[in-house]
Design a protein around this motif. Structure first.
Motif, PDB file in Angstrom:
ATOM      1  N   LYS A 149     -11.941   5.513  19.283  1.00 15.89           N
ATOM      2  CA  LYS A 149     -13.022   5.536  18.556  1.00 15.89           C
ATOM      3  C   LYS A 149     -14.251   6.539  19.027  1.00 15.89           C
ATOM      4  O   LYS A 149     -15.239   6.318  19.199  1.00 15.89           O
ATOM      5  CB  LYS A 149     -13.775   4.084  18.293  1.00 15.89           C
ATOM      6  CG  LYS A 149     -12.831   3.165  17.286  1.00 15.89           C
ATOM      7  CD  LYS A 149     -13.440   1.885  17.253  1.00 15.89           C
ATOM      8  CE  LYS A 149     -12.581   1.097  16.294  1.00 15.89           C
ATOM      9  NZ  LYS A 149     -13.281  -0.091  15.958  1.00 15.89           N
ATOM     10  N   LEU A 150     -13.641   7.734  19.336  1.00 12.05           N
ATOM     11  CA  LEU A 150     -14.520   8.826  19.594  1.00 12.05           C
ATOM     12  C   LEU A 150     -15.332   9.285  18.671  1.00 12.05           C
ATOM     13  O   LEU A 150     -14.776   9.533  17.293  1.00 12.05           O
ATOM     14  CB  LEU A 150     -13.775  10.120  20.130  1.00 12.05           C
ATOM     15  CG  LEU A 150     -14.462  11.071  20.715  1.00 12.05           C
ATOM     16  CD1 LEU A 150     -15.401  10.960  21.774  1.00 12.05           C
ATOM     17  CD2 LEU A 150     -13.515  12.358  21.073  1.00 12.05           C
ATOM     18  N   LYS A 151     -16.575   9.403  19.083  1.00  9.17           N
ATOM     19  CA  LYS A 151     -17.586   9.882  17.968  1.00  9.17           C
ATOM     20  C   LYS A 151     -17.414  11.690  17.859  1.00  9.17           C
ATOM     21  O   LYS A 151     -17.827  12.279  18.720  1.00  9.17           O
ATOM     22  CB  LYS A 151     -19.022   9.578  18.344  1.00  9.17           C
ATOM     23  CG  LYS A 151     -20.033   9.903  17.309  1.00  9.17           C
ATOM     24  CD  LYS A 151     -21.689   9.522  17.520  1.00  9.17           C
ATOM     25  CE  LYS A 151     -21.479   7.804  17.728  1.00  9.17           C
ATOM     26  NZ  LYS A 151     -22.833   7.504  17.916  1.00  9.17           N
ATOM     27  N   ILE A 152     -17.026  11.928  16.841  1.00 13.23           N
ATOM     28  CA  ILE A 152     -16.550  13.159  16.548  1.00 13.23           C
ATOM     29  C   ILE A 152     -17.818  14.274  16.502  1.00 13.23           C
ATOM     30  O   ILE A 152     -18.768  13.874  15.647  1.00 13.23           O
ATOM     31  CB  ILE A 152     -15.582  13.679  15.437  1.00 13.23           C
ATOM     32  CG1 ILE A 152     -14.450  12.774  15.560  1.00 13.23           C
ATOM     33  CG2 ILE A 152     -15.112  15.145  15.209  1.00 13.23           C
ATOM     34  CD1 ILE A 152     -13.586  13.241  17.058  1.00 13.23           C
ATOM     35  N   VAL A 170     -23.448  15.524  16.292  1.00 12.01           N
ATOM     36  CA  VAL A 170     -22.619  14.544  15.691  1.00 12.01           C
ATOM     37  C   VAL A 170     -22.218  14.745  14.191  1.00 12.01           C
ATOM     38  O   VAL A 170     -23.098  15.050  13.595  1.00 12.01           O
ATOM     39  CB  VAL A 170     -23.346  13.165  15.638  1.00 12.01           C
ATOM     40  CG1 VAL A 170     -22.135  12.291  14.920  1.00 12.01           C
ATOM     41  CG2 VAL A 170     -23.406  12.724  17.170  1.00 12.01           C
ATOM     42  N   TRP A 171     -20.911  15.029  13.921  1.00  8.35           N
ATOM     43  CA  TRP A 171     -20.502  15.443  12.649  1.00  8.35           C
ATOM     44  C   TRP A 171     -20.713  14.322  11.710  1.00  8.35           C
ATOM     45  O   TRP A 171     -20.409  13.260  12.017  1.00  8.35           O
ATOM     46  CB  TRP A 171     -18.979  15.694  12.666  1.00  8.35           C
ATOM     47  CG  TRP A 171     -18.498  16.276  11.382  1.00  8.35           C
ATOM     48  CD1 TRP A 171     -18.459  17.563  11.062  1.00  8.35           C
ATOM     49  CD2 TRP A 171     -17.980  15.574  10.022  1.00  8.35           C
ATOM     50  NE1 TRP A 171     -17.948  17.694   9.755  1.00  8.35           N
ATOM     51  CE2 TRP A 171     -17.662  16.776   9.057  1.00  8.35           C
ATOM     52  CE3 TRP A 171     -17.949  14.240   9.803  1.00  8.35           C
ATOM     53  CZ2 TRP A 171     -17.199  16.176   8.105  1.00  8.35           C
ATOM     54  CZ3 TRP A 171     -17.290  13.948   8.582  1.00  8.35           C
ATOM     55  CH2 TRP A 171     -17.046  14.813   7.780  1.00  8.35           C
ATOM     56  N   LYS A 199     -22.795  11.695   3.161  1.00  7.03           N
ATOM     57  CA  LYS A 199     -23.512  10.905   2.934  1.00  7.03           C
ATOM     58  C   LYS A 199     -24.358  10.547   4.330  1.00  7.03           C
ATOM     59  O   LYS A 199     -24.989   9.516   4.455  1.00  7.03           O
ATOM     60  CB  LYS A 199     -22.822   9.551   2.654  1.00  7.03           C
ATOM     61  CG  LYS A 199     -22.254   9.529   1.355  1.00  7.03           C
ATOM     62  CD  LYS A 199     -21.181   8.511   0.899  1.00  7.03           C
ATOM     63  CE  LYS A 199     -20.630   8.506  -0.202  1.00  7.03           C
ATOM     64  NZ  LYS A 199     -19.705   7.357  -0.841  1.00  7.03           N
ATOM     65  N   GLY A 200     -24.274  11.261   5.138  1.00  8.94           N
ATOM     66  CA  GLY A 200     -24.642  11.066   6.609  1.00  8.94           C
ATOM     67  C   GLY A 200     -24.167  10.086   7.445  1.00  8.94           C
ATOM     68  O   GLY A 200     -24.674   9.761   8.471  1.00  8.94           O
ATOM     69  N   GLU A 201     -22.934   9.813   7.129  1.00 12.15           N
ATOM     70  CA  GLU A 201     -22.099   9.062   8.192  1.00 12.15           C
ATOM     71  C   GLU A 201     -21.404   9.527   8.977  1.00 12.15           C
ATOM     72  O   GLU A 201     -20.753  10.451   8.746  1.00 12.15           O
ATOM     73  CB  GLU A 201     -21.104   8.097   7.055  1.00 12.15           C
ATOM     74  CG  GLU A 201     -21.750   7.438   6.015  1.00 12.15           C
ATOM     75  CD  GLU A 201     -20.933   6.687   4.819  1.00 12.15           C
ATOM     76  OE1 GLU A 201     -21.038   5.531   4.493  1.00 12.15           O
ATOM     77  OE2 GLU A 201     -20.054   7.628   4.415  1.00 12.15           O
ATOM     78  N   GLU A 202     -21.311   9.061  10.248  1.00  8.68           N
ATOM     79  CA  GLU A 202     -20.660   9.356  11.199  1.00  8.68           C
ATOM     80  C   GLU A 202     -19.067   9.401  11.233  1.00  8.68           C
ATOM     81  O   GLU A 202     -18.532   8.597  10.453  1.00  8.68           O
ATOM     82  CB  GLU A 202     -21.162   8.938  12.629  1.00  8.68           C
ATOM     83  CG  GLU A 202     -22.584   9.271  12.879  1.00  8.68           C
ATOM     84  CD  GLU A 202     -22.925   8.497  13.974  1.00  8.68           C
ATOM     85  OE1 GLU A 202     -22.507   7.452  14.357  1.00  8.68           O
ATOM     86  OE2 GLU A 202     -24.257   8.876  14.435  1.00  8.68           O
ATOM     87  N   TRP A 203     -18.203   9.911  12.137  1.00  2.00           N
ATOM     88  CA  TRP A 203     -16.591   9.972  12.056  1.00  2.00           C
ATOM     89  C   TRP A 203     -16.352   9.470  13.514  1.00  2.00           C
ATOM     90  O   TRP A 203     -16.541   9.978  14.345  1.00  2.00           O
ATOM     91  CB  TRP A 203     -16.073  11.319  11.659  1.00  2.00           C
ATOM     92  CG  TRP A 203     -14.803  11.178  11.681  1.00  2.00           C
ATOM     93  CD1 TRP A 203     -13.640  11.130  12.577  1.00  2.00           C
ATOM     94  CD2 TRP A 203     -14.042  11.219  10.371  1.00  2.00           C
ATOM     95  NE1 TRP A 203     -12.551  11.257  12.116  1.00  2.00           N
ATOM     96  CE2 TRP A 203     -12.684  11.156  10.668  1.00  2.00           C
ATOM     97  CE3 TRP A 203     -14.470  11.418   9.174  1.00  2.00           C
ATOM     98  CZ2 TRP A 203     -11.541  11.141   9.800  1.00  2.00           C
ATOM     99  CZ3 TRP A 203     -13.335  11.649   8.251  1.00  2.00           C
ATOM    100  CH2 TRP A 203     -12.080  11.333   8.381  1.00  2.00           C
ATOM    101  N   LEU A 204     -15.802   8.281  13.423  1.00  2.00           N
ATOM    102  CA  LEU A 204     -14.978   7.836  14.703  1.00  2.00           C
ATOM    103  C   LEU A 204     -13.592   7.858  14.476  1.00  2.00           C
ATOM    104  O   LEU A 204     -13.040   7.142  13.726  1.00  2.00           O
ATOM    105  CB  LEU A 204     -15.570   6.487  14.936  1.00  2.00           C
ATOM    106  CG  LEU A 204     -17.300   6.008  14.586  1.00  2.00           C
ATOM    107  CD1 LEU A 204     -17.296   4.635  14.957  1.00  2.00           C
ATOM    108  CD2 LEU A 204     -18.005   6.763  16.068  1.00  2.00           C
TER     109      LEU A 204
END
Length: 890
Positions: free
Chosen positions: A540-543, A550-551, A555-560
């Motif tokens: 669950k690394l925050k890419i 942070v990518w 929609k402004g949502e992060e990628w784990l």
């Protein structure tokens, strides 16, 4: 002429000046004495010695004066000029005809001056028009007299194409066995006649047989070097079918077709033309004529076809390659897929039915019964094409047609037959690959015992020679006469972590960008990556993007990004792991971040350079692109890994060595190699992939006494599993998936493989690696073992720190901790996905389900991380929702 415009006297006594003086008097302006002749003696100068008196001032003028017709001077007392301008130079006399002589064509016009001379007279225009029309009438009459009415029945025969194995022995003779069976018009349903009239030529029974607009369009296209687009009327199509021996795209052939169409329209009954057209048209599936088509698609006689079936068959006349619901991926893997063809055929069928109602050929109540495609049959019936033979023939045919510019063989010419086609297929290797798949399938896949998990299980495979690109073997399915989709070609199955080598190659070719520089400068300031470079193996690394922001999606949502089994690799708090170890254990988080640092555009370029088709790549702007959400074919995967085996030289996979006909040898394949990667890059990728087989997830593929490089792959939802590997002499890709592709199911659905074959989860390390091992062991028997080139050191250690021994750490769920160096037995089966499997809708996750630890045997094949997929989360390709936490898992 007025005094002030008169030129001064000229010193000479003759020539043009003298002529002027002879007519206008002395230049002094005084009147000449009475009786003066203009000669020198009139002025007391005496006569020039040796010359008679010349009253016209010169010999030339005297000659011209003698030639003048009687009657004095021309109008306006203008001095006579010569026929082409006269002594007055470019003046009023220019362009006039010589006196007493007429031109046949008065152009430029002699009685006009300046620009008016170039405007043709109405007589000239009328004459030219009459001459042109008369000439065209004469040519048309001659052309009409020279052509005859063709006998369409003479086109009913077709020759076989003979296919040969790599060793030159005959594989199969096929192609000419499905000849047309002519039937009378009374045996052709009225609905079929109305369908083609409504869709193709609504004025058929009233027109002369030709369409002037269509002809003009065809001639214009040919003049530009394009296609003729075929005949526009049913009569023209009938004539075209009857002239199969001459299908050249030339203006002369088109004119001949026009004259024949005019003659047929004038001399042949319309019903006869209709019957001839429907009996000679090609409907696909090697079926010429309506009777053969009815049998090929519906296994019934033509007379029994209903309006819906007739409308469907009318659709196939537009081109069976793109309207047969079975598809033709071997010819066009992008646009002729079963799904696209099904949609296309249904749309065309409905349009035909609507037009039949519009033109009063069908009532609305009857039309309402046919809203879906009719039930069509398996496209193969020739028992000679059973087993793998049908797939091999299709592959060879597809190669010839898609490379028609080089081979000179179009689809139509191939259907006519008469070719000897020498393929690259090795009969022994084809059988060995079939045996390897059959052995694993029979031993493990039990649909009767496990109907919920073991049905619809399919395998595909391809074997490519790195030095040439020759395809030596494929496995397309159990039987080409029962399962018509070639699983060696594109199937839609995602490749998972077998895509990771392309990310590594990109990092070694272009390097990672400097996070401290702006985007434009960072493209130039790059650092080539060493396999010892360190990246995070955290679950669950925050890419992040390359600049460490942070990518986020739109929609402004992060990628784990998750790993298989929700496990982190490396030591906390940063969980650093080198790329060699990340490849060996198939750690998703490390390669997703590496892809972002390099740039997904470079990852894409790397994959295409290796040999993948751009059309097979999906989600190229999403982080999960780096872990295999794309769906290349087994042939292309084997070919792209062959690029690494050949130290970076890329050779396109091919299936035909040469083609001969009665004209002699008409095609010979030429091997063309491109340096896709430097040998340093390719050899380092190979060196990393060797560790996967030696002590990573691919130990089941080890071949005693041989060096092997390869990669396992498993995808989102456990819907497909791969093993792609190679030795210096042979590269092979094996795929496994569950696909409900019943011929009546227009929406092909990939199914999960949890529990398939008695295993809790299918990974590339299990059945695919086992099949690869068994096949390669037999295929390389007796072939001397070769070693890969020793790689040269490459790049710099990015994120350099003292390397830590990777130790999987349980995070979200309690899982059995796998050994960093699993043995062959440990990779036989692998853990089920855990809580992360329930993640969905791209950026939401429910951790309450899916917590099975697996079977405790370790040896994970990369992390499971739901992402945009083809089957259930195809937001990238335009379907449904995506999943968060990455992409594919192995």
């Amino acid at each position: 002429m007025s005094e002030h415009r008169r030129k001064p006297p000229q010193p000479q006594g003759g020539g043009r000046a003298a002529a002027r003086r002879g007519q206008s008097g002395p230049s002094s302006g005084r009147r000449a004495p009475r009786g003066a002749t203009g000669s020198p003696s009139d002025y007391g100068l005496g006569q020039v010695s040796g010359s008679p008196e010349e009253p016209y001032g010169g010999r030339a003028e005297a000659r011209r004066a003698a030639q003048r017709p009687p009657g004095g001077r021309r109008r306006g007392a203008e001095p006579a000029g010569d026929p082409f301008g006269g002594p007055h130079g470019p003046g009023r006399g220019r362009g006039r005809s010589a006196p007493g002589r007429k031109r046949l064509v008065d152009y430029p016009r002699a009685d006009r001056y300046g620009w008016q001379r170039w405007i043709p007279s109405w007589k000239l225009v009328a004459g030219l028009f009459v001459g042109f029309v008369g000439g065209m009438v004469a040519v048309a009459g001659i052309g009409y007299a020279m052509v005859g009415v063709p006998d369409v029945a003479k086109t009913a025969t077709a020759q076989n194409n003979v296919y040969y194995w790599k060793d030159g022995t005959q594989m199969v003779a096929t192609g000419g066995e499905t000849n047309r069976q002519n039937i009378s018009l009374s045996q052709i349903p009225q609905a079929m006649r109305n369908a083609v009239i409504s869709q193709e030529n609504k004025t058929f029974y009233d027109d002369s047989g030709i369409d002037p607009k269509g002809i003009a369009r065809a001639l214009f296209n040919m003049a530009r070097g394009g296609q003729t687009q075929g005949g526009s009327t049913i009569t023209q199509q009938y004539v075209k079918n009857a002239m199969l021996n001459d299908q050249s795209q030339t203006i002369s052939r088109k004119f001949k077709e026009i004259f024949v169409s005019i003659k047929v329209g004038a001399e042949v009954d319309k019903d006869t033309i209709m019957a001839g057209y429907l009996n000679s048209a090609y409907y696909g599936r090697n079926a010429y004529g309506i009777q053969a088509a009815a049998r090929a698609y519906f296994n019934k006689d033509a007379i029994k076809l209903d309006p819906g079936e007739c409308a469907f068959l009318a659709a196939t006349l537009k081109g069976a390659t793109y309207y047969d619901p079975a598809g033709a991926p071997s010819i066009d893997p992008v646009n002729a897929t079963p799904e696209k063809n099904t949609r296309r055929a249904l749309r065309q069928m409905q349009d035909t039915l609507d037009k039949m109602v519009e033109y009063h050929h069908l009532d609305a109540q009857t039309r309402a019964k046919y809203t879906k495609l009719p039930d069509w049959k398996n496209p193969r019936s020739n028992t000679q094409l059973s087993g793998q033979i049908g797939y091999l023939v299709d592959l060879a045919n597809g190669y010839l047609v898609t490379h028609s510019k080089e081979t000179g063989i179009t689809q139509n010419l191939l259907q006519q037959g008469g070719y000897s086609i020498y393929t690259t297929f090795d009969r022994k290797k084809v059988q060995q690959l079939t045996d390897a798949v059959t052995k694993v399938q029979k031993a493990n896949i039990k649909p009767e015992l496990r109907p919920d998990t073991d049905t619809h299980v399919q395998f595909g495979g391809a074997s490519v020679e790195p030095d040439t690109g020759a395809i030596r073997a494929i496995y397309g399915g159990e039987d080409a006469t029962k399962h018509f989709t070639d699983n060696a070609d594109e199937t839609g199955a995602q490749v998972g972590s077998t895509f990771k080598p392309f990310v590594l190659a990109a990092a070694m070719t272009w390097g990672v960008r400097d996070p401290d520089l702006g985007s434009s400068q960072a493209q130039d300031e790059r650092t080539i990556v060493s396999p010892e470079s360190l990246f995070s193996g955290k679950n669950k690394l925050k890419i992040q993007d390359y600049n460490r922001t942070v990518w986020k999606n739109e929609k402004g949502e992060e990628w784990l990004q998750t790993n298989d089994g929700d496990e982190s690799y490396g030591s906390p708090p940063d969980y650093k792991i080198d790329l060699r170890e990340a490849m060996r254990e198939s750690v998703n988080s490390a390669f997703v971040q590496l892809g972002m640092d390099v740039g997904l555009d470079k990852v894409k370029d790397s994959a295409i350079s290796a040999g993948l088709r751009e059309s097979s790549l999906a989600g190229t702007t999403f982080p999960s692109f780096s872990i295999g959400i794309s769906d290349p074919s087994a042939i292309r995967m084997a070919g792209s890994y062959a690029t690494f085996a050949a130290s970076g030289k890329q050779r396109d996979p091919y299936s035909v060595e040469k083609v001969t006909s009665e004209e002699g040898q008409i095609y010979t394949h030429k091997v063309v190699a491109e340096q896709a990667f430097t040998s340093k890059v390719a050899d380092n990728v190979t060196d990393v992939l060797k560790t996967v087989v030696e002590r990573g997830t691919g130990t089941n593929a080890q071949l005693p006494g041989r060096e092997v490089a390869g990669k396992t792959g498993t995808t989102d939802g456990n819907k497909s599993a791969w093993f792609v590997g190679y030795t210096p002499q042979l590269s092979t890709a094996i795929s496994m998936f569950r696909l409900d592709d019943d011929e009546k199911n227009k929406n092909r659905t990939f199914l999960k493989m949890f529990g398939t074959g008695g295993q809790k989860k299918i990974h590339g390390a299990s059945f695919p690696a086992q099949i690869w091992h068994d096949y390669m062991e037999d295929a390389l028997e007796g072939v001397p073992a070769e070693n890969f080139p020793e790689p040269e050191p490459i790049g710099e250690v990015v994120n350099a720190e003292p390397p830590a021994t990777p130790t999987p750490t349980a995070t979200e769920t309690e899982v059995e901790e796998p050994s960093p160096t699993p043995t062959a037995s440990e990779t036989q089966s692998e853990p089920l996905p855990t809580a992360s499997e329930t993640c969905n809708n791209f950026f939401q996750c429910n951790n309450n389900g899916g917590t099975d630890n697996g079977n405790g045997n370790g040896g994970s094949d990369g992390g499971f991380s739901p992402s945009p997929t083809t089957s259930e989360s195809d937001s990238i390709r335009g379907n449904q929702n995506g999943g968060l936490f990455g992409g594919s898992d192995g």
